[in-house]
Design an enzyme around this catalytic site. Structure first.
Site, short mmCIF file in Angstrom:
data_model
loop_
_atom_site.label_atom_id
_atom_site.label_comp_id
_atom_site.label_asym_id
_atom_site.label_seq_id
_atom_site.Cartn_x
_atom_site.Cartn_y
_atom_site.Cartn_z
N GLU A 1 0.83 -1.22 0.00
CA GLU A 1 0.00 0.00 0.00
C GLU A 1 0.86 1.26 0.00
OE1 GLU A 1 -3.65 -1.74 2.68
OE2 GLU A 1 -1.83 -1.11 3.69
N ASP B 1 -7.69 -4.96 8.68
CA ASP B 1 -7.28 -3.69 8.06
C ASP B 1 -7.17 -3.79 6.54
OD1 ASP B 1 -5.10 -5.34 8.01
OD2 ASP B 1 -3.68 -3.92 8.87
P1 NAD Z 1 2.21 -11.08 13.25
O1 NAD Z 1 2.03 -12.03 12.12
O2 NAD Z 1 3.58 -10.82 13.76
O3 NAD Z 1 1.34 -11.54 14.52
C1 NAD Z 1 0.00 -11.94 14.41
C2 NAD Z 1 -0.29 -12.97 15.50
O4 NAD Z 1 -1.70 -13.29 15.45
C3 NAD Z 1 0.45 -14.30 15.30
O5 NAD Z 1 1.22 -14.59 16.45
C4 NAD Z 1 -0.68 -15.32 15.09
O6 NAD Z 1 -0.37 -16.59 15.63
C5 NAD Z 1 -1.84 -14.65 15.80
N1 NAD Z 1 -3.17 -15.11 15.41
C6 NAD Z 1 -3.64 -15.34 14.17
N2 NAD Z 1 -4.94 -15.73 14.23
C7 NAD Z 1 -5.29 -15.71 15.55
C8 NAD Z 1 -6.49 -15.98 16.24
N3 NAD Z 1 -7.60 -16.34 15.62
N4 NAD Z 1 -6.49 -15.84 17.59
C9 NAD Z 1 -5.36 -15.46 18.26
N5 NAD Z 1 -4.20 -15.20 17.65
C10 NAD Z 1 -4.16 -15.32 16.30
O7 NAD Z 1 1.53 -9.74 12.77
P2 NAD Z 1 1.71 -8.26 13.38
O8 NAD Z 1 2.79 -7.52 12.68
O9 NAD Z 1 1.71 -8.34 14.87
O10 NAD Z 1 0.36 -7.59 12.87
C11 NAD Z 1 -0.87 -7.99 13.44
C12 NAD Z 1 -2.02 -7.42 12.63
O11 NAD Z 1 -2.05 -6.01 12.79
C13 NAD Z 1 -1.89 -7.67 11.13
O12 NAD Z 1 -3.14 -8.11 10.66
C14 NAD Z 1 -1.52 -6.32 10.55
O13 NAD Z 1 -1.97 -6.17 9.23
C15 NAD Z 1 -2.27 -5.41 11.52
N6 NAD Z 1 -1.76 -4.03 11.60
C16 NAD Z 1 -2.68 -3.05 11.67
C17 NAD Z 1 -2.27 -1.73 11.80
C18 NAD Z 1 -3.29 -0.66 11.95
O14 NAD Z 1 -2.94 0.53 11.90
N7 NAD Z 1 -4.54 -0.99 12.15
C19 NAD Z 1 -0.90 -1.42 11.80
C20 NAD Z 1 0.03 -2.46 11.76
C21 NAD Z 1 -0.42 -3.78 11.66
#
Ligand code: NAD
Length: 353
Positions: free
Chosen positions: A56, A231
């Site tokens: 993005e 997101d």
């Molecule tokens: P990551 O892959 O490091 O961690 C995600 C974790 O979620 C993993 O440990 C995974 O095992 C766990 N998980 C997956 N499904 C699950 C479930 N049903 N129940 C419990 N745990 C579960 O990812 P990250 O870098 O920590 O990012 C997390 C999320 O945040 C991503 O979806 C990313 O796109 C989003 N994000 C959003 C923003 C925002 O501004 N809203 C900013 C950054 C990241």
């Protein structure tokens, strides 16, 4: 010359300022920028979707400064030893169009997302929250934990992830830092266990689908939900029954983008939402009743990255010993003689050979 912040520079800055202080200061800067919402050029981000993830571009400007962020989201990356989210960005001068700073934004995105989450919770959650459930214990989770302990005084963190190794990593990391040393860490066996007794529920999972991480039965009156992981189109965390609750108030960043990417993508175009900017500018109420459930439907908006780049630029001025500069743009004696600038490099290389 253009200021440059690489990953090691960012690590040094964080050591110098402190993570909690950095997040607190960034939250102030983000709030200041949301208060001048009308000054910003706003557009939904430009997304390039593929089977495995999304890349993005997120631009904005306040008429004086311009910024953009490049960011990806690839939930399966961790299987290959790579991060789910990486980013970098540029701050530029609108007057000349010249870039002022090129910066890493992977660490900074985690910091700004956490700062924004805690800022929204300060406006929306009931006062003095004690316990927060933290569902999803991956790369973003420590930052969320620090932000809520530092900015809201949360004293109990209830952790759950489908991957126990992620929870174990989070617990080890949180146990080693001052900002969360005051909090009790409770490792939970399920989402339900994590949510029981929580004032705030943060969902920060990564899965490129309409996941159901949280159901309505687990949401108690008065809770604040900080839904970070949904997101992208087709990527959500909350059961649609939560969205249909009559006691729910939904707060978004920039409505046109959130309707495409947020939890609200599950609902019709007339589904009521309130923009965060209206709340901080006193144009709309936040929480109406003690018993309301408030949802910050976080997707991340370009203004928050603008605020982050502005703060980083300020910090470089405050800590000149940490300042590094790169020759991203040619510096010419005669701006019409770009050819001469190109040949100068060639002559230098020839001399070196
Ligand atoms: P990551 O892959 O490091 O961690 C995600 C974790 O979620 C993993 O440990 C995974 O095992 C766990 N998980 C997956 N499904 C699950 C479930 N049903 N129940 C419990 N745990 C579960 O990812 P990250 O870098 O920590 O990012 C997390 C999320 O945040 C991503 O979806 C990313 O796109 C989003 N994000 C959003 C923003 C925002 O501004 N809203 C900013 C950054 C990241």
């Amino acid at each position: 010359m253009v200021d440059y912040i690489g990953v090691t520079d960012m690590q040094r800055l964080l050591q110098r300022v402190g993570v909690g202080e950095f997040i607190g200061r960034l939250a102030k800067r983000i709030e200041y920028d949301y208060r001048r919402w009308g000054s910003f050029e706003k557009s939904a981000r430009l997304a390039s979707h593929s089977a495995d993830g999304v890349i993005e571009l997120m631009p904005t400007s306040d008429g004086h400064l311009y910024s953009f962020k490049y960011v990806n989201g690839h939930p399966r990356n961790t299987d290959a030893g790579l991060l789910t989210v990486t980013a970098f960005g540029v701050l530029a001068d609108v007057g000349t169009g010249y870039p002022l700073m090129l910066s890493e934004l992977t660490l900074s995105t985690a910091l700004r997302t956490a700062a924004m989450s805690a800022l929204a919770a300060r406006w929306l959650a009931r006062p003095n929250p004690t316990a927060m459930a933290l569902i999803g214990n991956g790369a973003q989770s420590e930052f969320q934990a620090v932000a809520f302990c530092h900015m809201l005084g949360v004293r109990e963190l209830r952790l759950f992830d489908t991957d126990p190794a992620a929870t174990s990593k989070l617990r080890t990391n949180l146990s080693a830092i001052d900002e969360t040393s005051v909090a009790t860490l409770v490792v939970s066996g399920s989402v339900a266990e994590a949510c029981s007794g929580a004032d705030i529920v943060t969902t920060v999972t990564a899965d490129k689908r309409r996941a159901v991480v949280l159901t309505s039965a687990l949401v108690r009156p008065g809770m604040h939900l900080n839904a970070v992981g949904g997101d992208c189109p087709g990527k959500t965390e909350l059961h649609p029954d939560i969205m249909r609750r009559p006691d729910l108030r939904v707060i978004v960043e920039f409505e046109p983008q959130s309707r495409i990417e947020g939890e609200v993508q599950q609902m019709g175009p007339d589904y009521p939402v309130t923009e965060f900017a209206d709340i901080v500018r006193g144009q709309a109420p936040g929480r109406l009743r003690e018993s309301d459930v408030t949802l910050f439907d976080s997707v991340g908006f370009a203004l928050e990255d603008f605020s982050t780049l502005c703060l980083l630029h300020e910090l470089l001025k405050e800590h000149p010993d940490l300042r590094r500069r790169i020759d991203l743009v040619p510096e010419l004696d005669d701006p019409k003689d770009l050819w001469g600038g190109a040949m100068r490099g060639r002559r230098r290389l020839r001399r070196a050979a």
